[in-house]
Design an enzyme around this catalytic site. Structure first.
Site, PDB file in Angstrom:
ATOM      1  N   HIS A  58       0.273  -1.515   0.207  1.00 17.75           N
ATOM      2  CA  HIS A  58       0.248   0.063  -0.284  1.00 17.75           C
ATOM      3  C   HIS A  58       0.880   1.488  -0.103  1.00 17.75           C
ATOM      4  CE1 HIS A  58      -3.687   2.399   0.854  1.00 17.75           C
ATOM      5  NE2 HIS A  58      -2.393   3.200   1.680  1.00 17.75           N
ATOM      6  N   GLU A  59       1.612   1.374   0.585  1.00 19.07           N
ATOM      7  CA  GLU A  59       2.879   2.353   1.029  1.00 19.07           C
ATOM      8  C   GLU A  59       3.280   2.445  -0.356  1.00 19.07           C
ATOM      9  OE1 GLU A  59       1.257   4.676   2.871  1.00 19.07           O
ATOM     10  OE2 GLU A  59      -0.107   3.095   4.653  1.00 19.07           O
ATOM     11  N   HIS A 115       2.271   5.109  -2.711  1.00 14.69           N
ATOM     12  CA  HIS A 115       2.282   5.873  -2.683  1.00 14.69           C
ATOM     13  C   HIS A 115       3.580   6.915  -2.422  1.00 14.69           C
ATOM     14  CE1 HIS A 115      -1.717   6.761  -0.448  1.00 14.69           C
ATOM     15  NE2 HIS A 115      -1.928   5.497   0.366  1.00 14.69           N
ATOM     16  N   GLU A 159      -4.313   7.769  -3.559  1.00 10.41           N
ATOM     17  CA  GLU A 159      -5.140   6.351  -2.467  1.00 10.41           C
ATOM     18  C   GLU A 159      -5.530   5.793  -3.884  1.00 10.41           C
ATOM     19  OE1 GLU A 159      -4.778   6.563   0.044  1.00 10.41           O
ATOM     20  OE2 GLU A 159      -6.085   4.550   0.733  1.00 10.41           O
TER      21      GLU A 159
END
Ligand code: ZN
Length: 499
Positions: free
Chosen positions: A264-265, A268, A294
């Site tokens: 997820h990170e 980003h 997101e």
């Protein structure tokens, strides 16, 4: 002012604002990773001084002059026009919200945060209620200052997702509710839970870090321009495109929280590392909105990281890293990664029920700022909506209305960006597959570059050139809608549960 001088002046002033923002981000990262316990008070003063300097710079006559001079000469649709649009948002915000109100908001934030922690400890809404009431009242004042004639909630939403409005979001959330609630109820009626045995085992933290870093590097995260540190909460901070800091946390009996948190990170982080170097230190040289940010994290976490193709590549590597821990095949692991388990806590939610958690918050925020819900009725309204949408009623406020920190920090209008991002991720992934062909075959061979290159061109390099909704429409050929997300979830549920 002469054109070249005006532009030079404009970019010089904006470059300083960019640096002040970067300094704030670096301090935030340090706060969560390295700052000693007693560092908080001194840090508060430091952040206050930085915020004060930024406010002075943004409201200075020199900034206003340079901005207006550039606005006058910028051709519609040009890069300069986009730069002016991005800079104007910050300038207007600083000019419109009186300093007294800014200070009051900062002050109530720290006491509200303390009261929220106290209320959680006591499992009682009462200690938090008066400060929450003040926070809402101050945010209403801020919204009125930002947009005297518009709806309060739109002004708050605009801070996080420029050009999104309540009117635009209402039908999107209504469709999600309508489609997802029956799906979740149908899974519950089946009764047969998916056995999580394949993901359970012993996963020492240091080996999880080695594995997480290898996956991050394989999908394209550049560790010469980024770092990964342990922290209480996973997050990503982009100081600039060559200095992107990720954090992670882990659980030793389940590899999923660390791996999917890192993916997820990394999503980003890839966005930050992919920003156009030509626009660095300019207003447009940043991500366009939280929702689009997101979309990148959800795309790598869910559409890549939970796909069969990814696991054909990753599973042998996971098994080599943790001998004997995950002995199943991809076909046995895959359903566990998509299981639906309605729960009370948003951050633990699966990819299907997650958006219902956001729908609850969106509904309640609108009601609070639209005037038809009072602060004292909020906890009960929360519980009712959970029962209606997820079929569960929180036994206490800690597992209910007090679970998230966002409202204690005064962040209203933030939650919807999670769902906008999730929708955009599905729409972008579907568009990438239409253009590039079968991506999973490439993932199975460890090739993630064609997807990354596509995202670099369509999203990352664009920076703030277009507002979020326009950027997604340009990248996918249609306005942002929940169709691709619902098709993905329905397809996945049919596969997992045999609907
Ligand atoms: Zn995120």
């Amino acid at each position: 002012m002469e054109r070249s001088r005006a532009e030079k002046q404009f970019y010089a002033l904006c470059g300083e604002i960019y640096d002040l923002n970067a300094a704030e981000e670096l301090l935030e990262w340090d706060h969560e990773t390295h700052m000693p316990k007693r560092g908080g008070a001194g840090r508060g003063a430091l952040l206050g001084t930085l915020a004060g300097i930024k406010h002075q710079r943004l409201t200075a006559p020199a900034m206003r002059e340079a901005l207006e001079a550039c606005a006058e000469v910028a051709e519609p649709g040009s890069v300069l026009a986009a730069q002016v649009r991005c800079a104007r948002r910050d300038v207007e915000h600083a000019v419109r919200v009186p300093e007294k109100l800014t200070r009051a908001l900062a002050e109530v934030k720290s006491s509200a945060l303390g009261a929220w922690q106290e209320a959680r400890q006591a499992a009682d809404w009462a200690p938090f209620a008066p400060l929450f009431e003040q926070t809402v009242a101050l945010r209403k004042e801020e919204a009125a200052a930002l947009s005297p004639d518009g709806p309060a909630y739109d002004a708050l939403l605009d801070v996080f997702e420029p050009e999104a409005t309540e009117a635009m979001l209402v039908p999107l959330f209504a469709r999600l509710r309508q489609a997802l609630a029956p799906l979740v109820h149908a899974v519950a009626e089946r009764g047969a839970a998916i056995d999580p045995a394949p993901v359970r085992g012993e996963f020492p933290a240091d080996a999880q870090e080695v594995f997480g870093r290898a996956v991050a590097a394989a999908v394209g995260f550049d560790f010469t321009a980024g770092t990964l540190h342990p922290a209480a909460h996973p997050f990503c901070v982009g100081i600039n495109r060559d200095d992107v800091r990720l954090t992670w946390r882990w659980q030793e009996d389940d590899f999923r929280p660390a791996l999917f948190g890192i993916l997820h990170e990394v999503g980003h982080g890839l966005y930050e590392q992919g920003l156009d170097p030509e626009w660095q230190r300019t207003p447009m040289g940043e991500a366009t909105s939280l929702g689009v940010h997101e979309s990148q994290s959800r795309l790598w976490e869910n559409h890549v990281g939970r796909s069969r193709g990814f696991w054909r590549w990753a599973l042998p590597r996971l098994q080599a890293q943790f001998p004997g821990a995950v002995s199943c095949q991809v076909d046995a692991l895959w359903p566990v990664l998509h299981a639906v388990e309605p729960s009370l806590i948003r951050v633990e939610a699966d990819e299907t029920t997650y958006n219902l958690h956001i729908a609850v918050r969106f509904e309640l925020e609108r009601a609070l700022f639209g005037g038809d819900l009072s602060v004292s009725d909020l906890p009960g309204a929360w519980d009712d909506l959970y029962e209606e949408l997820l079929g569960l009623r929180p036994p206490n406020v800690v597992e209910g209305v007090l679970q998230d920190i966002h409202w204690a920090l005064g962040m209203f209008g933030y939650f919807p960006t999670y769902t906008l991002g999730t929708m955009a991720a599905a729409q972008l992934y579907a568009a990438a597959e239409r253009e590039l062909g079968d991506l999973e075959e490439r993932f199975a061979a460890g090739a993630f570059d064609s997807l990354l290159d596509w995202l670099r061109e369509k999203i990352h390099r664009q920076g703030g050139r277009y507002p979020g909704p326009e950027l997604i429409e340009r990248a996918t050929g249609k306005p942002l809608a929940p169709d691709d997300l619902l098709a993905y979830l329905e397809r996945t549920m049919a596969d997992v549960y045999g609907f």
